[in-house]
Design a protein around this motif. Structure first.
Motif, PDB file in Angstrom:
ATOM      1  N   VAL A   1      62.998 -59.922 131.007  1.00 23.24           N
ATOM      2  CA  VAL A   1      63.637 -60.892 130.125  1.00 23.24           C
ATOM      3  C   VAL A   1      64.336 -61.938 130.984  1.00 23.24           C
ATOM      4  N   VAL A   2      64.239 -63.185 130.553  1.00 26.39           N
ATOM      5  CA  VAL A   2      64.792 -64.319 131.295  1.00 26.39           C
ATOM      6  C   VAL A   2      65.770 -65.056 130.395  1.00 26.39           C
ATOM      7  N   TRP A   3      66.995 -65.269 130.902  1.00 25.94           N
ATOM      8  CA  TRP A   3      67.972 -66.041 130.162  1.00 25.94           C
ATOM      9  C   TRP A   3      68.449 -67.211 130.994  1.00 25.94           C
TER      10      TRP A   3
ATOM     11  N   GLY B   1      64.883 -66.925 126.900  1.00 28.68           N
ATOM     12  CA  GLY B   1      65.900 -67.467 126.014  1.00 28.68           C
ATOM     13  C   GLY B   1      66.781 -68.463 126.737  1.00 28.68           C
ATOM     14  N   ALA B   2      67.341 -69.394 125.991  1.00 26.50           N
ATOM     15  CA  ALA B   2      68.225 -70.397 126.582  1.00 26.50           C
ATOM     16  C   ALA B   2      69.385 -70.655 125.633  1.00 26.50           C
ATOM     17  N   MET B   3      70.580 -70.757 126.186  1.00 32.66           N
ATOM     18  CA  MET B   3      71.753 -71.062 125.380  1.00 32.66           C
ATOM     19  C   MET B   3      71.806 -72.544 125.055  1.00 32.66           C
ATOM     20  N   GLY B   4      72.484 -72.849 123.975  1.00 31.35           N
ATOM     21  CA  GLY B   4      72.634 -74.245 123.601  1.00 31.35           C
ATOM     22  C   GLY B   4      72.559 -74.419 122.101  1.00 31.35           C
TER      23      GLY B   4
ATOM     24  N   LEU C   1      57.328 -70.031 122.569  1.00 27.58           N
ATOM     25  CA  LEU C   1      57.830 -68.765 123.081  1.00 27.58           C
ATOM     26  C   LEU C   1      59.313 -68.831 123.448  1.00 27.58           C
ATOM     27  N   LEU C   2      59.857 -70.032 123.526  1.00 25.74           N
ATOM     28  CA  LEU C   2      61.246 -70.188 123.930  1.00 25.74           C
ATOM     29  C   LEU C   2      62.184 -69.870 122.773  1.00 25.74           C
ATOM     30  N   ARG C   3      63.112 -68.947 123.002  1.00 25.75           N
ATOM     31  CA  ARG C   3      64.097 -68.569 121.993  1.00 25.75           C
ATOM     32  C   ARG C   3      65.395 -69.323 122.275  1.00 25.75           C
ATOM     33  N   SER C   4      65.680 -70.304 121.448  1.00 19.46           N
ATOM     34  CA  SER C   4      66.894 -71.085 121.625  1.00 19.46           C
ATOM     35  C   SER C   4      67.260 -71.731 120.285  1.00 19.46           C
TER      36      SER C   4
END
Length: 363
Positions: free
Chosen positions: A264-266, A291-294, A318-321
């Motif tokens: 998993v990548v954050w 995943g990326a915060m914001g 695929l990006l969870r943000s």
């Protein structure tokens, strides 16, 4: 059985016979998954669990009977509606089936080797016959990560090759699962127990949220890496729960490090100059989660930058943000719970709803 590999390995070294009860099927709200095991030694010592407490006594008694009599492996079912006084039933309302067999270490040296490998942290798999001809019930075949079978047999070379081919992908993915095998004239159902290195959690951005996320990730069994290009921020003292802290340009590190389908990548950096090249690399890798915060507004801006960088739409999907579940989180600790809850829900097929609002049995 690999959940108690350390004790079983010691018993094998001491050449102590034991009875092994393995969960081969679980349904409803049964608390423990297939592959979980309980073992009982000749002196009555017990280790492990198959139900979290509901039917431990009944299973231990059955183990004692099989161990003392030397009888062939037996299967037993337990459920909430069981009228069997021995079973007592699962008070949680679930159902489970166990396979109980006697293990004589001297007669199965390959299993002792596999347990020792698992205890040492070496990736290994044990394929156990849980349904099929009585003569094969309980037999095991052990595999290393490269797919070589270093002991055991299921009856013939053809069967061994077939099972090895089905078990290897599960070993590489670190998954324990049932598989159906058509091995020549007979069909077998096997439970492949896999022991793999811990999955990786890669956290980019040496911020307070990363410290909380490292703590939560370690609790869930991940090997956590925190990476940031700023040496004054990326220090072991600031991230004591991380397994490693790396000072490197995030996208450069991600290009060079090992990942797999469980990784998993954050991205917690909030810096477009580093986010875009990092996410461009991450979305091109075979990882399990990115995943990326914001805020939603920041996410839309980030997507435009990624499109300009040539990332195709199917990869952007695929990006969870914003990353995580809607828990109303505000603090770093609450945010870490939100993020790891989403990962758990996706991995287990959960809805993310309160359990009181889920109509189906909790599984």
């Amino acid at each position: 059985m690999l959940n108690i590999a350390d004790t079983l390995s010691r018993w094998c070294r001491e050449d102590r016979p034991f009875a092994l009860a393995t969960v081969v099927r679980a349904g409803g709200s049964a608390p423990l998954p297939p592959g979980t095991a309980l073992a009982v030694g000749l002196d009555g010592e017990a280790v492990g669990s198959v139900s979290g407490g509901c039917v431990e006594g009944a299973v231990q008694e059955l183990c004692g009977q099989v161990l003392a009599s030397g009888e062939p492996p037996v299967r037993a079912s337990f459920g909430y509606s069981d009228a069997d006084a021995l079973a007592g039933g699962l008070t949680c309302g679930g159902e489970l089936e166990v396979l109980v067999q006697r293990i004589d270490p001297a007669g199965q040296p390959h299993l002792a080797d596999a347990l020792e490998q698992a205890t040492a942290g070496t990736p290994v798999a044990v394929a156990q016959v849980i349904d099929g001809p009585q003569r094969l019930l309980g037999r095991t075949l052990s595999l290393l990560r490269d797919g070589s079978a270093y002991g055991g047999t299921l009856g013939s070379r053809q069967e061994d090759r077939t099972v090895a081919g089905r078990a290897l992908p599960l070993l590489r993915a670190g998954r324990t699962a049932r598989v159906e095998v058509d091995a020549g004239p007979q069909k077998l159902t096997l439970l492949v127990h896999s022991s793999a290195a811990p999955p990786r959690m890669l956290v980019f951005g040496a911020v307070d949220f990363a410290a909380a996320l490292s703590r939560a990730g370690r609790l869930l069994g991940y090997r956590v890496t925190v990476c940031d290009a700023r040496p004054g921020f990326a220090t072991a003292e600031r991230f004591p729960d991380a397994d490693e802290v790396v000072v490197e340009r995030p996208h450069r590190y991600l290009e060079s490090t090992g990942v797999d389908a469980r990784t998993v990548v954050w991205v917690l950096t909030h810096d477009a100059e580093s986010d875009v090249p990092l996410l461009r690399v991450a979305l091109g890798l075979p990882v399990g989660y990115v995943g990326a915060m914001g805020s939603p507004r920041i996410h839309e801006h980030r997507l435009e930058r990624l499109r300009e960088a040539g990332v195709p739409e199917e990869r952007l999907a695929l990006l969870r943000s914003p990353t995580g579940l809607d828990l109303g989180a505000r603090t770093p600790a609450e945010t870490a719970v939100s993020i790891t809850a989403e990962i758990a829900a996706r991995a287990r097929g959960g809805t993310g709803l309160p359990l009181s609002r889920v109509p189906a049995p909790v599984s």
